[in-house]
Design a protein around this motif. Sequence first.
Motif, PDB file in Angstrom:
ATOM      1  N   ALA A  48      71.826   8.676  97.228  1.00 36.08           N
ATOM      2  CA  ALA A  48      71.804   9.710  96.192  1.00 36.08           C
ATOM      3  C   ALA A  48      71.415   9.124  94.845  1.00 36.08           C
ATOM      4  N   ARG A  87      72.391  15.315  95.028  1.00 34.57           N
ATOM      5  CA  ARG A  87      73.604  15.813  95.663  1.00 34.57           C
ATOM      6  C   ARG A  87      73.335  16.211  97.115  1.00 34.57           C
ATOM      7  N   SER A  88      72.181  16.802  97.360  1.00 30.91           N
ATOM      8  CA  SER A  88      71.806  17.176  98.718  1.00 30.91           C
ATOM      9  C   SER A  88      71.629  15.951  99.601  1.00 30.91           C
ATOM     10  N   TYR A 140      74.817  12.626  88.367  1.00 31.65           N
ATOM     11  CA  TYR A 140      73.426  12.552  88.810  1.00 31.65           C
ATOM     12  C   TYR A 140      72.479  13.078  87.739  1.00 31.65           C
ATOM     13  N   PRO A 194      76.607  18.373  89.575  1.00 28.60           N
ATOM     14  CA  PRO A 194      76.462  16.912  89.665  1.00 28.60           C
ATOM     15  C   PRO A 194      76.144  16.281  88.308  1.00 28.60           C
ATOM     16  N   SER A 225      68.885  16.283  90.111  1.00 29.69           N
ATOM     17  CA  SER A 225      70.312  16.093  90.373  1.00 29.69           C
ATOM     18  C   SER A 225      70.768  16.901  91.584  1.00 29.69           C
ATOM     19  N   GLU A 226      70.213  18.075  91.762  1.00 30.46           N
ATOM     20  CA  GLU A 226      70.529  18.868  92.958  1.00 30.46           C
ATOM     21  C   GLU A 226      70.012  18.175  94.214  1.00 30.46           C
ATOM     22  N   GLU A 268      73.106  13.079  99.190  1.00 26.52           N
ATOM     23  CA  GLU A 268      74.433  12.524  99.448  1.00 26.52           C
ATOM     24  C   GLU A 268      75.138  13.300 100.559  1.00 26.52           C
ATOM     25  N   ASP A 269      75.033  14.611 100.553  1.00 28.28           N
ATOM     26  CA  ASP A 269      75.654  15.413 101.608  1.00 28.28           C
ATOM     27  C   ASP A 269      74.983  15.191 102.955  1.00 28.28           C
TER      28      ASP A 269
END
Length: 109
Positions: free
Chosen positions: A86, A74-75, A33, A30, A70-71, A77-78
């Motif tokens: 996000a 991304r999580s 992010y 990402p 950033s992880e 957003e998912d």
Amino acid sequence: MIAIAVAVMQVVVILIHRRRHDATGPRVTPWAYMAACLGACVVGWLIIGRPTIEWGDLFLALVFGVLIGSETARSVEDLSGRAWAAWATAAVCGAASATWLLQNPLPFT
């Protein structure tokens, strides 16, 4: 104290995401992010008064603010399916990680 609370939240969100979604799928870095988290970390550093930077504290701020932040974004957003959530997560994680640079916890300074 703010940085510790946000760090715990980041780990919980990442663990929930990995529990609910298939971990064998393609992994995408990402980068957007990461840039947002780094920018928010710099803004947070400016807001809290530009404290002196020590290498150990800088390492914590960058790891929790940029990499894990950033992880987490991304999580989120998912999990939520919304891009704004996000981006908001990236901003909060980055800004909160700047409090690692303070000599005393934020409520007590």
